[in-house]
Design a protein around this motif. Structure first.
Motif, mmCIF file in Angstrom:
data_model
loop_
_atom_site.group_PDB
_atom_site.id
_atom_site.type_symbol
_atom_site.label_atom_id
_atom_site.label_comp_id
_atom_site.label_asym_id
_atom_site.label_seq_id
_atom_site.Cartn_x
_atom_site.Cartn_y
_atom_site.Cartn_z
ATOM 1 N N TYR A 119 0.853 -1.185 0.000
ATOM 2 C CA TYR A 119 0.000 0.000 0.000
ATOM 3 C C TYR A 119 0.890 1.237 0.000
ATOM 4 C CZ TYR A 119 -3.847 3.091 1.226
ATOM 5 O OH TYR A 119 -4.784 4.101 1.220
ATOM 6 N N CYS A 120 0.649 2.170 -0.900
ATOM 7 C CA CYS A 120 1.553 3.301 -1.118
ATOM 8 C C CYS A 120 1.820 4.110 0.146
ATOM 9 C CB CYS A 120 1.037 4.184 -2.245
ATOM 10 S SG CYS A 120 -0.613 4.855 -1.962
ATOM 11 N N ASP A 121 0.825 4.303 0.985
ATOM 12 C CA ASP A 121 1.038 5.096 2.201
ATOM 13 C C ASP A 121 1.981 4.412 3.187
ATOM 14 O OD1 ASP A 121 -0.677 6.933 1.114
ATOM 15 O OD2 ASP A 121 -2.335 6.523 2.497
ATOM 16 N N ASP A 122 2.091 3.095 3.123
ATOM 17 C CA ASP A 122 2.959 2.364 4.053
ATOM 18 C C ASP A 122 4.432 2.673 3.828
ATOM 19 O OD1 ASP A 122 0.579 1.329 4.874
ATOM 20 O OD2 ASP A 122 0.977 -0.716 4.212
ATOM 21 N N VAL A 123 4.772 3.140 2.645
ATOM 22 C CA VAL A 123 6.155 3.497 2.332
ATOM 23 C C VAL A 123 6.498 4.865 2.914
ATOM 24 C CG1 VAL A 123 7.777 3.907 0.445
ATOM 25 C CG2 VAL A 123 6.063 2.111 0.233
ATOM 26 N N HIS A 124 5.495 5.702 3.148
ATOM 27 C CA HIS A 124 5.740 7.078 3.595
ATOM 28 C C HIS A 124 5.251 7.377 5.014
ATOM 29 C CE1 HIS A 124 6.927 7.847 -0.497
ATOM 30 N NE2 HIS A 124 5.768 7.354 -0.916
ATOM 31 N N ASP A 125 4.368 6.576 5.553
ATOM 32 C CA ASP A 125 3.815 6.808 6.888
ATOM 33 C C ASP A 125 4.919 6.680 7.929
ATOM 34 O OD1 ASP A 125 2.634 5.537 9.512
ATOM 35 O OD2 ASP A 125 0.976 6.610 8.542
#
Length: 171
Positions: A119-125
């Protein structure tokens, strides 16, 4: 999109396109029979494994199940979170604790050579990104060097008062 109808033609068209590496279907079901309908055309997302991860990491089921987790199939597209689970449309498929979700994601990335969705947000969260980035780098190294992936080896200990203590070691 149902298998009967335009689905098969769409998959055939996509397979003819240059640069297409993987076509998969998001089949929002834990029913293997439903996934079987799509298996002749594409891989499908493994909501069986996803639910298993929620039971283990979020709900506290035994870590021993990580050795041989319940999964849809070895050809599934694996994930720990996606747009549906993050929005918590189905509470039984959602993590409420991001740290536990990050551990589940690391497990999927580091222990399986099947296709994995991140999930894309997991890379930035900020709660999840360090472990997600580490797991992605580990996975890239394993795949690049052709190294085997291993399931964790679980060791179960019993305290003197009879309570169980679990420890998981990834080999």
């Amino acid at each position: 999109m149902f298998v009967k109808g335009q689905f098969a033609e769409l998959v055939k068209h996509c397979n003819r396109l240059d640069g297409v590496r993987l076509i998969y279907s998001e089949v929002l079901s834990q029913d293997p029979k439903m996934h079987k309908d799509y298996a002749d055309y594409t891989h499908s997302t493994d909501f069986v494994l996803m639910r298993t991860l929620v039971r283990i990491f979020e709900e506290g089921e035994s870590l021993i199940e990580l050795q041989n987790p319940r999964m849809l199939s070895c050809d599934s597209v694996l994930f720990s979170r996606n747009h549906d689970t993050v929005k918590q449309f189905l509470n039984t498929l959602s993590f409420k604790d991001k740290q536990k979700a990050a551990l589940a994601g690391a497990y999927v990335l580091c222990c399986f050579d099947a296709p994995v969705l991140v999930y894309c947000d997991d890379v930035h969260d900020e709660t999840m990104s360090a472990l997600t980035q580490f797991s992605l780098a580990f996975r890239k190294e394993q795949l690049t060097q052709g190294l085997p992936f291993h399931r964790p080896t679980a060791r179960l200990g019993i305290n003197t008062d009879g309570t169980e203590v679990e420890r998981v070691v990834v080999l």
